[in-house]
Write an enzyme that holds these catalytic residues in place. Structure first.
Site: not given
Lengths: 250, 192
Positions: A11, A130
């Site tokens: 990330d 997600d």
């Protein structure tokens, strides 16, 4: 035989690797290019870079980072985060990204999937989803897990496959950062319902969690971040463990 | 100088990056004189066969490629368009290799994506490589094994992982994305 893939996820925020828990509480985990190189040398099968601040920052920074990574990495890598147009995709592919992961923008405008597939091929389009278990079903969330949308995960991945997505990256928000194992139920169902490869993400805490993933679902890749960043598990020992458990890895 | 054929297929930069890491300079071009004078020519490719063939034909590169005498390497879609024909867009291809390219039957996940080993390998590209070594694939179409097949991989069906005829080499996998194994294979080609 085709091998199951182990994919470290980086990330990225301001060119640094960061890691949060349940999508918040973000900590610094190192320089992106250095980490990428380390993982490649350790036997990572692919790398995923998710620019978690992409929407609010200048895109040029990201293109420059992708160029630096591409110059050093000889395994496939996927870039995602705030990608909303063919121009974004084109900039990243020509900077050296092999695959592009789309999430929010594809939910808001599903045609983006077919546009990227037509222009760059299905193998270039990773649909990131997600998902969170809410009142009896797995629902899709966008905006980095902040916004629920009235879309069931199973329906969305099937639609995305029919529009040309080449791969699904499924993250369970309930499991992300908790280290209690992958979400085997929804990963199992998604991988049964689509005929494209499924990468499971969220929840890896032990080597056994990867074994469970590959023996109990049809996912062909497991993605994790913090367990690799903080040295809890190294890729070589994970692969050795999986091999001794008769799971095919490189 | 290594020439990388410029056409409307994505990952030209990965090939160029891989060559840089191995210490070779390269240019990306679709100009005939540069292709003819290059020591080696590489045709990379991800993308769609029909539009790739159209691009090559529009520039007369289909004829140029077939007449090249230096070592030539097609990668992924590059291998497929060096075959006789492909089911992708029902396209007639360069016909360097005597194989048809077909879509994988739906008995497995498509695309064939990830690292796979070999059933057999032969020829100069695979010097120093073991059949248990893994290379990276991402493709939905495959070339049937034929007499020019130099390596076989199995996914759903056995298919041509690599092909060779005279100075023409091709790999279905991506050596530029196959880590150290890929670097050995690329180096074997570059040393020809």
């Amino acid at each position: 035989m085709l091998k199951n893939r182990i994919i470290p996820c980086l990330d990225i925020k301001d060119g640094r690797t960061v890691k949060g828990v349940n999508f918040v509480d973000i900590k610094d985990a190192g320089d992106a290019v250095e980490l990428a190189e380390k993982y490649m040398e350790q036997g990572a099968d692919e790398l995923v870079f998710l620019d978690i601040t992409a929407s609010s920052e200048k895109r040029k920074t990201r293109v420059e980072l992708v160029k630096r990574i591409a110059a050093r990495i000889s395994i496939p890598f996927t870039v995602g985060g705030g990608i909303a147009s063919i121009q974004d995709v084109s900039d990243l592919v020509f900077a050296g990204a092999d695959k592009i992961s789309v999430n929010t923008s594809a939910v808001l405008r599903p045609e983006l999937i077919s546009e990227i597939a037509r222009e760059f091929g299905s193998q270039c389009v990773v649909l990131a989803v997600d998902t969170k278990y809410v009142s009896g079903s797995w629902q899709v969330y966008i905006h980095g897990g902040k916004t629920p949308v009235p879309l069931k995960t199973i329906d969305w991945v099937r639609q995305a496959e029919s529009m040309g997505a080449g791969e699904i990256l499924l993250t369970s928000m309930d499991h992300d950062g908790i280290k209690n194992g992958f979400a085997l139920d929804i990963t199992g169902r998604v991988s049964e319902k689509v005929n494209i490869p499924v990468i499971a993400s969220g929840g890896a805490g032990t080597m056994k969690h990867f074994r469970d993933l590959f023996t109990r679902t049809q996912a062909t890749a497991g993605l994790a971040a913090s367990i690799f960043h903080y040295g809890k598990i190294s890729i070589p020992e994970l692969k050795h463990y999986l091999k001794t458990n008769n799971i095919q890895v490189r | 100088m290594i020439a990388i054929i410029k056409y409307n297929a994505g990952n030209v930069r990965s090939v160029q990056n891989a060559l840089n890491r191995l210490g070779y300079e390269s240019i990306v071009t679709d100009r005939e004189p540069l292709l003819r004078n290059a020591q080696k020519v590489i045709m990379p490719g991800v993308g769609e066969a029909a539009s790739a063939m159209k691009y090559l034909k529009n520039r007369g590169l289909d004829v140029v490629i077939k007449s090249l005498k230096q070592p030539f390497l097609g990668i992924c879609l590059g291998l497929q368009i060096m075959c006789r024909s492909t089911e992708e867009g029902n396209t007639l291809c360069l016909n360097i290799f005597d194989a048809r390219v077909k879509r994988f039957p739906p008995q497995g996940r498509i695309p064939h994506m990830g690292w796979n080993d070999f059933e057999s390998i032969s020829g100069p590209l695979f010097e120093g490589i073991d059949i248990r070594d893994n290379v990276y694939y991402v493709h939905s179409f495959y070339a049937e094994p034929c007499r020019q097949t130099s390596a076989v991989c199995r996914y759903i069906v056995p298919f041509s992982a690599a092909m060779q005829k005279d100075n023409f080499f091709a790999t279905q996998f991506h050596p530029e994305k196959s880590g150290s194994t890929g670097e050995i294979i690329l180096n074997n080609f570059l040393r020809l």
